[in-house]
Design a protein around this motif. Structure first.
Motif, PDB file in Angstrom:
ATOM      1  N   ASP A   1       0.812  -1.215   0.000  1.00  0.00           N
ATOM      2  CA  ASP A   1       0.000   0.000   0.000  1.00  0.00           C
ATOM      3  C   ASP A   1       0.846   1.267   0.000  1.00  0.00           C
ATOM      4  N   LEU A   2       2.114   1.148  -0.370  1.00  0.00           N
ATOM      5  CA  LEU A   2       3.005   2.302  -0.385  1.00  0.00           C
ATOM      6  C   LEU A   2       2.519   3.340  -1.392  1.00  0.00           C
ATOM      7  N   THR A   3       2.480   4.597  -0.949  1.00  0.00           N
ATOM      8  CA  THR A   3       2.086   5.709  -1.808  1.00  0.00           C
ATOM      9  C   THR A   3       3.153   6.785  -1.749  1.00  0.00           C
ATOM     10  N   LEU A   4       3.091   7.704  -2.684  1.00  0.00           N
ATOM     11  CA  LEU A   4       4.015   8.836  -2.670  1.00  0.00           C
ATOM     12  C   LEU A   4       3.842   9.645  -1.392  1.00  0.00           C
ATOM     13  N   ARG A   5       2.616   9.813  -0.922  1.00  0.00           N
ATOM     14  CA  ARG A   5       2.357  10.582   0.292  1.00  0.00           C
ATOM     15  C   ARG A   5       3.060   9.934   1.494  1.00  0.00           C
ATOM     16  N   ARG A   6       2.923   8.618   1.617  1.00  0.00           N
ATOM     17  CA  ARG A   6       3.544   7.913   2.747  1.00  0.00           C
ATOM     18  C   ARG A   6       5.072   7.984   2.662  1.00  0.00           C
ATOM     19  N   LEU A   7       5.608   7.836   1.470  1.00  0.00           N
ATOM     20  CA  LEU A   7       7.051   7.890   1.283  1.00  0.00           C
ATOM     21  C   LEU A   7       7.597   9.271   1.618  1.00  0.00           C
ATOM     22  N   ALA A   8       6.885  10.310   1.205  1.00  0.00           N
ATOM     23  CA  ALA A   8       7.326  11.681   1.485  1.00  0.00           C
ATOM     24  C   ALA A   8       7.340  11.947   2.984  1.00  0.00           C
ATOM     25  N   ARG A   9       6.337  11.456   3.694  1.00  0.00           N
ATOM     26  CA  ARG A   9       6.312  11.624   5.156  1.00  0.00           C
ATOM     27  C   ARG A   9       7.474  10.898   5.813  1.00  0.00           C
ATOM     28  N   ARG A  10       7.772   9.698   5.327  1.00  0.00           N
ATOM     29  CA  ARG A  10       8.858   8.911   5.922  1.00  0.00           C
ATOM     30  C   ARG A  10      10.211   9.606   5.729  1.00  0.00           C
ATOM     31  N   MET A  11      10.394  10.228   4.575  1.00  0.00           N
ATOM     32  CA  MET A  11      11.676  10.862   4.267  1.00  0.00           C
ATOM     33  C   MET A  11      11.727  12.333   4.679  1.00  0.00           C
ATOM     34  N   ALA A  12      10.590  12.888   5.119  1.00  0.00           N
ATOM     35  CA  ALA A  12      10.502  14.308   5.473  1.00  0.00           C
ATOM     36  C   ALA A  12      10.929  15.188   4.307  1.00  0.00           C
ATOM     37  N   ILE A  13      10.501  14.798   3.120  1.00  0.00           N
ATOM     38  CA  ILE A  13      10.790  15.527   1.889  1.00  0.00           C
ATOM     39  C   ILE A  13       9.470  15.700   1.143  1.00  0.00           C
ATOM     40  N   SER A  14       9.329  16.772   0.422  1.00  0.00           N
ATOM     41  CA  SER A  14       8.076  17.018  -0.283  1.00  0.00           C
ATOM     42  C   SER A  14       7.860  15.984  -1.390  1.00  0.00           C
ATOM     43  N   GLU A  15       6.617  15.737  -1.703  1.00  0.00           N
ATOM     44  CA  GLU A  15       6.267  14.790  -2.758  1.00  0.00           C
ATOM     45  C   GLU A  15       6.867  15.206  -4.093  1.00  0.00           C
ATOM     46  N   LYS A  16       6.782  16.494  -4.386  1.00  0.00           N
ATOM     47  CA  LYS A  16       7.304  16.994  -5.653  1.00  0.00           C
ATOM     48  C   LYS A  16       8.806  16.775  -5.750  1.00  0.00           C
ATOM     49  N   GLN A  17       9.521  16.975  -4.646  1.00  0.00           N
ATOM     50  CA  GLN A  17      10.978  16.812  -4.651  1.00  0.00           C
ATOM     51  C   GLN A  17      11.367  15.364  -4.947  1.00  0.00           C
ATOM     52  N   ILE A  18      10.640  14.421  -4.364  1.00  0.00           N
ATOM     53  CA  ILE A  18      10.940  13.011  -4.606  1.00  0.00           C
ATOM     54  C   ILE A  18      10.679  12.642  -6.062  1.00  0.00           C
ATOM     55  N   SER A  19       9.501  12.979  -6.567  1.00  0.00           N
ATOM     56  CA  SER A  19       9.158  12.592  -7.940  1.00  0.00           C
ATOM     57  C   SER A  19      10.074  13.270  -8.953  1.00  0.00           C
ATOM     58  N   SER A  20      10.434  14.536  -8.703  1.00  0.00           N
ATOM     59  CA  SER A  20      11.330  15.247  -9.621  1.00  0.00           C
ATOM     60  C   SER A  20      12.713  14.608  -9.634  1.00  0.00           C
ATOM     61  N   ALA A  21      13.194  14.215  -8.457  1.00  0.00           N
ATOM     62  CA  ALA A  21      14.520  13.600  -8.371  1.00  0.00           C
ATOM     63  C   ALA A  21      14.551  12.267  -9.116  1.00  0.00           C
ATOM     64  N   VAL A  22      13.531  11.451  -8.930  1.00  0.00           N
ATOM     65  CA  VAL A  22      13.497  10.155  -9.609  1.00  0.00           C
ATOM     66  C   VAL A  22      13.418  10.340 -11.122  1.00  0.00           C
ATOM     67  N   ASN A  23      12.578  11.265 -11.565  1.00  0.00           N
ATOM     68  CA  ASN A  23      12.459  11.518 -12.996  1.00  0.00           C
ATOM     69  C   ASN A  23      13.770  12.022 -13.584  1.00  0.00           C
ATOM     70  N   SER A  24      14.471  12.895 -12.832  1.00  0.00           N
ATOM     71  CA  SER A  24      15.700  13.504 -13.331  1.00  0.00           C
ATOM     72  C   SER A  24      16.872  12.527 -13.327  1.00  0.00           C
ATOM     73  N   VAL A  25      17.028  11.783 -12.234  1.00  0.00           N
ATOM     74  CA  VAL A  25      18.201  10.919 -12.078  1.00  0.00           C
ATOM     75  C   VAL A  25      18.017   9.562 -12.759  1.00  0.00           C
ATOM     76  N   TYR A  26      16.865   8.958 -12.589  1.00  0.00           N
ATOM     77  CA  TYR A  26      16.656   7.598 -13.100  1.00  0.00           C
ATOM     78  C   TYR A  26      15.863   7.552 -14.401  1.00  0.00           C
ATOM     79  N   ARG A  27      15.347   8.664 -14.841  1.00  0.00           N
ATOM     80  CA  ARG A  27      14.609   8.747 -16.104  1.00  0.00           C
ATOM     81  C   ARG A  27      13.405   7.808 -16.136  1.00  0.00           C
ATOM     82  N   GLU A  28      12.736   7.670 -15.013  1.00  0.00           N
ATOM     83  CA  GLU A  28      11.506   6.902 -14.949  1.00  0.00           C
ATOM     84  C   GLU A  28      10.658   7.445 -13.807  1.00  0.00           C
TER      85      GLU A  28
END
Length: 345
Positions: free
Chosen positions: A259-286
């Motif tokens: 049941d992992l979601t972007l919202r739950r992951l962002a809370r766990r890492m104390a990082i904004s949702e946008k920052q996580i998704s942007s980093a993955v798109n930029s670094v891993y190209r997916e």
């Protein structure tokens, strides 16, 4: 043999599936409410068109105006955020307009219905026009399929709007006898399609929304100027976030949570949702969904090598369904699990 009108059959199917989903306890209340509305609308059409209860005719367009708005609110609550009195109460306006038209200007009713259905269809398409990260309550296992589901819902709403136009054309051509057939046939198909889509496993168990800490102003970088400097800082920030995300995955194995979601992951890492998704798109190209599912597939492969069955590996690796597992396995490994195992990996 008892012959049931199509709208009655539609209502019975949706009611049965809705009750079954409610008893299972995994389907959100908003989804169940939407399915109940679709079932009720189909029954209302049957009573009016096939059983001669014409006193219900004025109710039919009013309840019809509730369907597109409730579809959009279901999208919000299962994929984006919980409801708020404001601005979500504005979605009560369409049925109020329908009541006003019935009382004061019946000729405007068809136009209102067409505008409401096509307007909400466009709104759903707009909300799902971006990547899946724009739907932070969506389970990452499902990836872009959730977007596809809601786009199909939007297209069915457009189709319903076109059926209203078809009815107007029928009246203009003095072929009013076709109206009940259009209403019964297309409405039943529309309600059944939308209702069944709403009961998809992709809409089960949305995560409760808890605000993600706003780090604006606490980690703010010093002012910089120049496009090159900004790009360099963004690239560095994305790399740091990607490395932190990888470390979290390896240390905590959050990817094993189905049941992992972007919202739950962002809370766990104390990082904004946008920052996580942007980093993955930029670094891993997916997108993030594919990134998480890659970890899941590697974990499943390890279990398979240790002798686990495919079914056991699926459920122990964070997947809810075999179809999702097979699709992602093929994407990551380039072959189905059976062939991968036969090659002695």
């Amino acid at each position: 043999m008892i012959a049931l009108p199509i709208p009655v059959f539609t209502a019975l199917v949706l009611a049965f599936l809705g009750v079954k989903a409610a008893r299972a306890g995994e389907t959100p209340g908003m989804v169940l409410g939407f399915v109940a509305l679709c079932a009720g609308q189909s029954l209302l059409i049957a009573l009016n068109q096939h059983y001669g209860l014409t006193a219900l005719a004025p109710v039919q367009p009013v309840t019809a105006c509730l369907i597109p708005g409730l579809a959009y609110l279901t999208l919000l609550t299962t994929a984006v955020r919980p409801l708020h009195v404001w601005p979500d109460s504005v979605h009560l306006v369409p049925p109020v307009l329908a009541v006003a038209a019935l009382v004061g200007a019946p000729a405007l009713l068809d136009g209102i219905l067409t505008a409401v259905f096509s307007g909400y269809a466009a709104l759903i398409l707009l909300r799902t026009s971006g990547p899946v990260e724009g739907l932070p309550l969506t389970r990452l296992e499902h990836g872009d399929r959730v977007i596809l589901l809601w786009r199909i819902v939007a297209l069915t709403l457009f189709g319903s709007a076109f059926s209203d136009i078809a009815i107007s054309v029928v009246f203009a051509l003095d072929q009013a006898w076709l109206r009940p057939w259009i209403v019964s046939g297309y409405s039943a198909l529309f309600l059944l399609t939308v209702g069944l889509l709403s009961l998809s496993d992709m809409l089960k168990m949305p995560e409760a929304t808890i605000a993600t800490p706003d780090r604006t102003g606490t980690d703010a970088a010093p002012p910089v100027t120049g496009r090159a400097n900004l790009d360099a800082i963004d690239s560095h920030a994305h790399q740091e976030t990607a490395e932190k995300l990888k470390q979290v995955m390896e240390d905590t194995r959050l990817y094993l949570d189905p049941d992992l979601t972007l919202r739950r992951l962002a809370r766990r890492m104390a990082i904004s949702e946008k920052q996580i998704s942007s980093a993955v798109n930029s670094v891993y190209r997916e997108n993030l969904s594919r990134y998480i599912n890659r970890f899941r597939i590697e974990h499943a492969c390890q279990l398979l090598l240790e002798g686990s069955s495919v079914t056991a590996a699926i459920h122990a690796s964070g997947f809810n369904t075999k179809s999702n597992f097979n699709r992602e396995f093929l994407r990551v490994k380039g072959m189905p699990p059976s062939i991968w195992l036969s090659l002695g990996n």
